[in-house]
Every structure is written in C-alpha cells, then in structure tokens.
Design a protein around this motif. Structure first.
Motif, PDB file in Angstrom:
ATOM      1  N   THR A 324      59.382 -20.084 -55.071  1.00 55.79           N
ATOM      2  CA  THR A 324      59.481 -20.071 -53.546  1.00 55.79           C
ATOM      3  C   THR A 324      60.371 -19.192 -53.299  1.00 55.79           C
ATOM      4  O   THR A 324      61.410 -18.388 -54.108  1.00 55.79           O
ATOM      5  N   PRO A 325      60.580 -18.342 -51.992  1.00 50.92           N
ATOM      6  CA  PRO A 325      60.941 -17.350 -51.802  1.00 50.92           C
ATOM      7  C   PRO A 325      62.545 -17.604 -51.897  1.00 50.92           C
ATOM      8  O   PRO A 325      63.505 -16.749 -52.268  1.00 50.92           O
ATOM      9  N   GLN A 326      63.177 -18.840 -51.950  1.00 50.90           N
ATOM     10  CA  GLN A 326      64.637 -19.263 -51.978  1.00 50.90           C
ATOM     11  C   GLN A 326      64.893 -19.449 -53.439  1.00 50.90           C
ATOM     12  O   GLN A 326      66.050 -19.701 -53.847  1.00 50.90           O
ATOM     13  N   ASP A 327      63.857 -19.424 -54.412  1.00 50.67           N
ATOM     14  CA  ASP A 327      64.454 -19.668 -55.907  1.00 50.67           C
ATOM     15  C   ASP A 327      65.380 -18.487 -56.210  1.00 50.67           C
ATOM     16  O   ASP A 327      65.372 -17.327 -55.842  1.00 50.67           O
ATOM     17  N   GLU A 353      70.239 -12.904 -57.734  1.00 52.31           N
ATOM     18  CA  GLU A 353      69.392 -12.890 -56.474  1.00 52.31           C
ATOM     19  C   GLU A 353      68.242 -13.882 -56.232  1.00 52.31           C
ATOM     20  O   GLU A 353      67.965 -14.570 -57.169  1.00 52.31           O
ATOM     21  N   THR A 354      67.864 -13.776 -55.109  1.00 49.00           N
ATOM     22  CA  THR A 354      66.922 -14.747 -54.761  1.00 49.00           C
ATOM     23  C   THR A 354      65.279 -14.182 -55.050  1.00 49.00           C
ATOM     24  O   THR A 354      65.424 -12.913 -55.390  1.00 49.00           O
ATOM     25  N   PHE A 355      64.430 -14.825 -55.055  1.00 57.33           N
ATOM     26  CA  PHE A 355      63.095 -13.949 -55.285  1.00 57.33           C
ATOM     27  C   PHE A 355      62.722 -13.056 -54.483  1.00 57.33           C
ATOM     28  O   PHE A 355      62.118 -12.142 -54.693  1.00 57.33           O
ATOM     29  N   VAL A 356      63.207 -13.280 -53.237  1.00 60.03           N
ATOM     30  CA  VAL A 356      62.772 -12.139 -51.993  1.00 60.03           C
ATOM     31  C   VAL A 356      63.749 -11.022 -52.256  1.00 60.03           C
ATOM     32  O   VAL A 356      63.032  -9.764 -52.313  1.00 60.03           O
ATOM     33  N   GLN A 357      64.894 -11.214 -52.972  1.00 60.01           N
ATOM     34  CA  GLN A 357      65.856 -10.134 -53.221  1.00 60.01           C
ATOM     35  C   GLN A 357      65.133  -9.479 -54.367  1.00 60.01           C
ATOM     36  O   GLN A 357      65.250  -8.036 -54.558  1.00 60.01           O
ATOM     37  N   GLY A 358      64.560 -10.093 -55.496  1.00 56.59           N
ATOM     38  CA  GLY A 358      63.833  -9.747 -56.403  1.00 56.59           C
ATOM     39  C   GLY A 358      62.982  -8.649 -56.368  1.00 56.59           C
ATOM     40  O   GLY A 358      62.586  -7.621 -56.629  1.00 56.59           O
ATOM     41  N   GLN A 360      62.519  -7.177 -53.129  1.00 58.10           N
ATOM     42  CA  GLN A 360      63.287  -5.930 -52.594  1.00 58.10           C
ATOM     43  C   GLN A 360      63.794  -5.010 -53.550  1.00 58.10           C
ATOM     44  O   GLN A 360      63.593  -4.016 -53.549  1.00 58.10           O
ATOM     45  N   ASN A 361      64.261  -5.581 -54.504  1.00 58.99           N
ATOM     46  CA  ASN A 361      65.089  -4.747 -55.617  1.00 58.99           C
ATOM     47  C   ASN A 361      63.950  -4.053 -56.605  1.00 58.99           C
ATOM     48  O   ASN A 361      64.368  -3.477 -57.819  1.00 58.99           O
ATOM     49  N   SER A 362      62.544  -4.726 -56.751  1.00 56.66           N
ATOM     50  CA  SER A 362      61.371  -4.440 -57.524  1.00 56.66           C
ATOM     51  C   SER A 362      61.958  -4.825 -59.171  1.00 56.66           C
ATOM     52  O   SER A 362      62.030  -4.149 -59.883  1.00 56.66           O
ATOM     53  N   CYS A 363      62.538  -5.832 -59.249  1.00 56.32           N
ATOM     54  CA  CYS A 363      63.416  -6.385 -60.446  1.00 56.32           C
ATOM     55  C   CYS A 363      62.346  -7.074 -61.484  1.00 56.32           C
ATOM     56  O   CYS A 363      61.591  -7.983 -61.427  1.00 56.32           O
ATOM     57  N   ASN A 364      62.064  -6.299 -62.549  1.00 52.76           N
ATOM     58  CA  ASN A 364      61.252  -6.831 -63.658  1.00 52.76           C
ATOM     59  C   ASN A 364      61.395  -8.054 -64.250  1.00 52.76           C
ATOM     60  O   ASN A 364      60.476  -8.811 -64.336  1.00 52.76           O
ATOM     61  N   PRO A 365      62.663  -8.540 -64.411  1.00 48.65           N
ATOM     62  CA  PRO A 365      62.991  -9.750 -65.048  1.00 48.65           C
ATOM     63  C   PRO A 365      62.622 -10.863 -64.155  1.00 48.65           C
ATOM     64  O   PRO A 365      62.205 -12.039 -64.717  1.00 48.65           O
ATOM     65  N   ARG A 482      53.036 -11.621 -46.910  1.00 46.98           N
ATOM     66  CA  ARG A 482      53.340 -10.231 -46.024  1.00 46.98           C
ATOM     67  C   ARG A 482      54.918 -10.276 -45.568  1.00 46.98           C
ATOM     68  O   ARG A 482      55.421  -9.280 -45.254  1.00 46.98           O
ATOM     69  N   THR A 483      55.458 -11.386 -45.179  1.00 43.87           N
ATOM     70  CA  THR A 483      56.875 -11.481 -44.953  1.00 43.87           C
ATOM     71  C   THR A 483      57.616 -10.867 -45.942  1.00 43.87           C
ATOM     72  O   THR A 483      58.660 -10.181 -45.600  1.00 43.87           O
ATOM     73  N   ILE A 484      57.655 -11.250 -47.086  1.00 47.11           N
ATOM     74  CA  ILE A 484      58.429 -10.682 -48.101  1.00 47.11           C
ATOM     75  C   ILE A 484      58.279  -9.171 -48.268  1.00 47.11           C
ATOM     76  O   ILE A 484      59.202  -8.627 -48.408  1.00 47.11           O
ATOM     77  N   LEU A 485      57.005  -8.759 -48.173  1.00 49.15           N
ATOM     78  CA  LEU A 485      56.771  -7.432 -48.427  1.00 49.15           C
ATOM     79  C   LEU A 485      57.232  -6.555 -47.170  1.00 49.15           C
ATOM     80  O   LEU A 485      57.568  -5.332 -47.368  1.00 49.15           O
ATOM     81  N   GLU A 486      57.150  -7.197 -46.058  1.00 49.72           N
ATOM     82  CA  GLU A 486      57.802  -6.399 -44.934  1.00 49.72           C
ATOM     83  C   GLU A 486      59.390  -6.194 -45.218  1.00 49.72           C
ATOM     84  O   GLU A 486      60.071  -5.009 -44.863  1.00 49.72           O
ATOM     85  N   THR A 487      60.212  -7.094 -45.755  1.00 48.64           N
ATOM     86  CA  THR A 487      61.535  -6.996 -45.963  1.00 48.64           C
ATOM     87  C   THR A 487      61.820  -6.123 -47.129  1.00 48.64           C
ATOM     88  O   THR A 487      62.739  -5.357 -47.442  1.00 48.64           O
ATOM     89  N   VAL A 488      60.796  -5.727 -48.096  1.00 50.24           N
ATOM     90  CA  VAL A 488      60.912  -4.612 -49.153  1.00 50.24           C
ATOM     91  C   VAL A 488      60.958  -3.392 -48.462  1.00 50.24           C
ATOM     92  O   VAL A 488      61.726  -2.397 -48.845  1.00 50.24           O
ATOM     93  N   VAL A 489      60.310  -3.043 -47.522  1.00 48.05           N
ATOM     94  CA  VAL A 489      60.290  -1.723 -46.785  1.00 48.05           C
ATOM     95  C   VAL A 489      61.544  -1.930 -45.612  1.00 48.05           C
ATOM     96  O   VAL A 489      62.301  -0.722 -45.680  1.00 48.05           O
ATOM     97  N   SER A 490      61.734  -2.981 -45.016  1.00 46.22           N
ATOM     98  CA  SER A 490      62.762  -2.821 -43.930  1.00 46.22           C
ATOM     99  C   SER A 490      64.245  -2.873 -44.591  1.00 46.22           C
ATOM    100  O   SER A 490      65.068  -2.687 -44.364  1.00 46.22           O
ATOM    101  N   GLU A 491      64.516  -3.884 -45.919  1.00 44.41           N
ATOM    102  CA  GLU A 491      65.570  -3.867 -46.452  1.00 44.41           C
ATOM    103  C   GLU A 491      65.854  -3.563 -48.163  1.00 44.41           C
ATOM    104  O   GLU A 491      66.979  -3.276 -48.584  1.00 44.41           O
ATOM    105  N   GLY A 492      64.554  -3.075 -48.563  1.00 44.05           N
ATOM    106  CA  GLY A 492      64.681  -3.109 -50.026  1.00 44.05           C
ATOM    107  C   GLY A 492      64.193  -1.730 -50.363  1.00 44.05           C
ATOM    108  O   GLY A 492      64.621  -0.635 -49.933  1.00 44.05           O
ATOM    109  N   SER A 493      63.522  -1.331 -51.777  1.00 44.25           N
ATOM    110  CA  SER A 493      63.238  -0.220 -52.510  1.00 44.25           C
ATOM    111  C   SER A 493      62.088   0.255 -51.549  1.00 44.25           C
ATOM    112  O   SER A 493      61.944   1.753 -52.040  1.00 44.25           O
ATOM    113  N   GLY A 494      61.422   0.066 -50.661  1.00 42.70           N
ATOM    114  CA  GLY A 494      60.360   0.700 -49.981  1.00 42.70           C
ATOM    115  C   GLY A 494      61.173   1.166 -48.771  1.00 42.70           C
ATOM    116  O   GLY A 494      60.290   1.592 -47.860  1.00 42.70           O
TER     117      GLY A 494
END
Length: 589
Positions: A324-327, A353-358, A360-365, A482-494
């Motif tokens: 889930t996004p909160q994991d 980190e949460t899944f959403v942060q993972g 955003q960070n493009s975290c492999n693990p 879509r929501t998670i990927l929007e945060t990747v651009v607005s807050e993360g590696s994108g």
C-alpha cells in the motif's frame, strides 16, 4: 483375276474410310480450335499485334493530423526505345548519352536490342523527358510517370518509410499501408504490323490509371519537428549514439511523434547518414549499414528499461494488494537476495521510507521487496495481464517482441532484478503502451499512426479501428499509480521535469547496457500529463550519453522542454495551482 479385283476394292474401301476418318478428325480439331479455343488464339493474335506499356498510378498521399502532406508524388518520365522503329540509331544513342548521362555502351545495348520495347531509364526528371520528346526521334518513347517525394526530407523518416523504383513501399507506413496507397496502374495499347511497326492510322488506346487512396495519420508535423530538434540537441550535447522520443495519447493509442535521431533523407534513402568510408566495404557490408540506418529504435529494437519499469512493479503490487502507499521500508543501500547483494543507486541507503517515498527516491530495495512479495507466479501473471508478453500490434512492420526469462527459469535473484527493470528487454513502444494502459484507467490500447483513409477529393473511405482490452487493472489502482507518479515529479527524482501550472507524473531511469564492463548507459524519462486524466504521454531514451548519464539529470529536462512547448500547442493550458517545492532527493535512478 477375279481375286485381284476383289482385293483392290477392299483396299479402296479401307483407304476411303481412313481418309474419311482423318477428315473427320481434322474437322473436329478445327471446330475445337474455332469454337472452344477461339478466345485463347484471339489473345495470341492480339499479342502479336499489340504493344503494351504501363502507366503508373499516382500513389496516395500520407497526411499528418492537420492535413499537411508528408509524402506526395512528383511527375517523372520513363524513357524507352523500340528497335524496329528506330530510323537513326546513332543519333538516338548520342542523344540518350547526352540527356540521360549514361554510357555509350549502355545506350547502344538498349537501342540495338531486338525486343518489342526496351526500357532505358525510369524516374527521369520531367524537364529532361520534355527535351527528349522534343527531338522527335522515331522509336523513342517518353511516358510520364510518378515518383515518391517527401517535402520534409528527414522528418519522421523511420515512420513514413520510402518506396522503391516500382513505387511499392519498402519500410515504414509506406509498406504497412501499401495496398491502400498503391492504386491501379493504367496501360497504353498500340497496334503493330507483322514487323512490329506501330500502325499510326490506328493510333493508341489508353486504360487510365486509378490513383491510390490517401492515408491520414495521427502524427503531427509540428510536434514531430519540435521533438526531433530537441532530440538532436541533446544528442549533440551529450555526444550520444542516438536519441528516441515517443509522444502519444494514452487514452486511445494515437502517436503524435516518433523520433529516432539520427534520421535519414527520405528522398535519398540509400545515402548513408554518417561519414563512414565505404570504399573498402563489400556490397553486403554497405547494405547492412543501410539496414541499421533505416531501423526504428522505438519499434524494432529492445533495451533494458531500468527504473521506468518500476511503474509496472508498482501497478502489479498495488493491484495484488501486497503493498500500500503507506507501507514502510528500510533501505541500507542494498538488499540481499539469496547469495547476491543487490545495490541501490544510493549506496549510503535511504533509511526508513514509505512506499511513496521509495518511488520518489527510485529506491531499488523497495521495489525488490515488492517483487518478492508478489512472487514469480503472480509477477508473471501480471506480465501476461498487462500485455507485456505479446507485441503491441502497432501499424509499423518489424516490431520486436519482449525478451523475457521463461517462467520456470525465474528464481529469486531474477525476480529481484526484473522488479527494477533489469535482466530482460522490451521495446520503447511496449513500455509506453503498457504504462498508457496502466494510467488511463486500465484499458490496454493499441498504439497506431493510421487514423483514416480518404480519396483525393477528401471524402472519407474508411475509419481505421484498433483493438482494446479493458480492465487489465482496476480504476482505483490506476488512480493510485497516477498520484504516486505525480509526486515523483513534484517532490522526487523526476523534479527536473516539473512545470509550474501542470500536474505531471513520471519516472526517471538509468540502465547499463550489456556487457556491463563496457560502462555504457541508457538514460530515459517517461512522463504524462495532466496527472489526474492523462492525454499526453512522452518517453525519451538517450543511448550512450557521455559524461553525466543519470536519467533525472539529462533526460527529464528534455521532456520538460518538449512538454512546455507541445502542451499549449495541443490546447492543454496551465492550471492555477500553488507553487510546489521539489525535494532535493538524488536524481540517480
């Protein structure tokens, strides 16, 4: 004496009946030939006294989304000679050498060849044909013809394709829609005497050609041109081997732009687009270079997608309910899978980190863990469900298939590497199509260029239809992705793709090509907008950039530049939104 007379009478009777039988056979044969085979021998007689020359049909045009002609026809001439009619052979030979630029040997071979009609040269410019006709030499024929012409030279060369000397498509849309574009050739019929001399008093008859239909495509010349310029710019700046750009509508699969630089000149398709010295090469080696030049990397070539593929892992994990996004997760900079230590791009780790942060960070693990939670059976199930194991069905020839491990050969390590986009290969069009289907609410679309077929008066002949497959993912999961990927651009590696006033979703990627020891990389960015209801999706792939090679650093800004110029053109206006402050998270994905 009586015996001899009787014998002679018998002989006469036998001979009579033999002759009568022979006459009956001949009469029967004559009736058969005149009645039952009359059409055949009539054709044979006509063939002896009729000479036929083709009139090429005008090939249908290819039009962009706005009706701009991308492939047209120009009038050219075909020059032929009829040996039996040539009265001044030496003058004709000299004229052909002068006007056509051929050798005397070649011209003499054509003029002196005893055939009904001998073609000397095709695709001769019309002004040259007019000059040859003006000489008035007997036995020299000048027939007007058509040659394919591309007004914009290199624009969308690997999409449009080109035609051969027979006006048939060779690559690209030209060959895919050849039956629609081709038309039906006409004929010129002339009557000759027994010596092959045309009978001028009878004249010639014509069967007029029927022009091919026009094909309107979804590609927009203005968008294609801008994307091509952006691709060339980054290729030169990063000294990359090549750059590809795809821009499409994720709702219906229509492709707005498909760029593969370096492109080639469609009006000179056999001229190489590089400075390679071919003087010492064999014909086969030169042709191999041409074949590579003509390849459409978006369709014909596969690559390791890297972190852009995390969108697929994310979608499968959310749909299956294993995440889930909160994991929450913990990234120490690596994850041990069996006997293998698989590193994150950030060797120091991201910590908790949460899944959403993972994402955003493009975290492999994080994504390895999601893949392992899914397991081989479930992951493979979603590969099939999302359409990754079949071709997209795009209306271009030579589409490559996904190169994937067999299910029985996928262990935990293979599953881990697949989860973040390594150890398998797909085409750019497959990645763009699959992501389109995951963010549009779950409908698998067929990517395509062809929209409709029209006649030369603009009347609609046919609207082209394409397959769709609904419910490959739930609406709820699609919205979450879509929501998670929007945060990747607005807050993360994108963040380098962020444009104020637009909601953009996306994912960066940096993958290493094989062999790993060569230290060659592929940098890419996949983005879409508006994030809440995407109508434009873009994928940029930079092959072997020099210097800094991270996707978030060099690919995302190029897509930002494309979006900033293309979105207003498409009528997608900026919304009034609060300023966003992207985080400073690493862009190495």
């Amino acid at each position: 004496m009586r015996k001899n007379k009787t014998s002679n009478k018998k002989k006469v009777v036998v001979i009579f009946f033999l002759c009568a039988g022979l006459l009956l056979v001949l009469a029967g044969r004559l009736v058969y030939l005149m009645v039952f085979r009359s059409d055949y021998y009539s054709e044979k007689a006509d063939d002896l006294h009729e000479r036929e020359r083709d009139i090429k049909a005008a090939r249908g045009k290819i039009l962009d989304a706005n009706g701009t002609v991308l492939a047209a026809n120009k009038t050219v001439c075909t020059i032929s000679v009829i040996h039996s009619q040539v009265k001044e052979p030496e003058k004709v030979i000299a004229m052909l050498v002068k006007e056509l630029g051929i050798t005397e040997e070649a011209a003499r071979k054509r003029v002196e060849k005893r055939s009904s009609i001998e073609r000397v040269k095709t695709n001769v410019e019309k002004d040259v044909g007019d000059r040859i006709r003006a000489y008035g030499f007997a036995g020299v024929k000048v027939d007007e013809d058509f040659k394919r012409y591309y007004p914009y030279d290199e624009l969308a060369s690997k999409v449009l394709g080109f035609t051969g000397g027979d006006n048939q498509g060779i690559i690209g849309l030209e060959v895919k829609y050849d039956e629609i574009l081709q038309g039906i050739n006409g004929k010129i019929l002339t009557t000759t005497d027994a010596r092959g001399i045309e009978l001028s008093e009878i004249g010639e008859s014509r069967v007029e050609p029927i022009a091919g239909y026009n094909l309107q495509i979804s590609l927009d010349m203005n968008i294609q041109e801008y994307c091509q310029q952006a691709a060339l710019k980054v290729m030169e700046e990063k000294q990359a081997d090549s750059v590809s750009v795809l821009l499409m509508n994720p709702q219906n699969g229509e492709i707005y732009a498909c760029v593969n630089v370096p492109e080639f000149n469609l009006n000179e398709p056999f001229t190489l687009n590089t400075d390679v010295d071919t003087s010492g090469m064999t014909d086969e080696e030169v042709q191999d270079l041409r074949n590579r030049m003509w390849r459409n990397a978006c369709i014909n070539d596969t690559y390791e997608p890297g972190s852009t593929f995390k969108i697929i892992t994310m979608s499968a994990g959310l749909e299956e309910g294993v995440v889930t996004p909160q994991d929450t997760f913990s990234c120490p900079g690596y994850k041990i899978v069996e006997d293998r230590r698989i590193h994150c791009h950030k060797r120091a780790g991201h910590g908790a980190e949460t899944f959403v942060q993972g994402a955003q960070n493009s975290c492999n693990p994080v994504f390895i863990e999601v893949g392992l939670r899914l397991g081989v059976d479930n992951y493979y199930k979603y590969f099939e469900q999302f359409g990754l194991l079949t071709k997209t069905g795009i209306d271009l020839p030579g589409e490559a298939a996904t190169i994937m491990h067999k299910k029985e050969n996928i262990g935990q390590v293979e599953l881990a590497t697949i989860s973040f986009g390594q150890s398998f290969q797909i085409t750019p069009i497959q990645l763009a199509t699959t992501v389109s289907s995951l963010i549009n609410g779950g409908t698998r679309v067929t990517p395509h260029f062809g929209v409709q077929v029209m006649d030369d008066d603009g009347n609609l002949v046919k609207t082209l239809k394409y397959d769709t497959k609904k419910n490959i993912i739930s609406e709820e999961t699609s919205e979450t992705v879509r929501t998670i990927l929007e945060t990747v651009v607005s807050e993360g590696s994108g963040k380098n793709a962020y444009i104020e006033g637009y909601t953009i979703g996306g994912k960066t990627a940096t993958s290493q090509t094989l062999p790993r020891s060569a230290n060659k990389y592929i940098s890419s960015f996949l983005g879409f907008t508006p994030a809440e209801n995407p109508t434009v999706l873009g994928l940029l792939v930079i092959n072997n950039p020099q210097g800094v090679y991270y996707g978030g650093t060099i690919a995302a800004p190029v897509m930002k530049d494309i979006f900033e110029n293309v979105l207003p053109y498409l009528g997608i206006e900026k919304a009034e939104v609060p300023d966003a402050e992207p985080s400073e998270e690493a862009q190495n994905s």
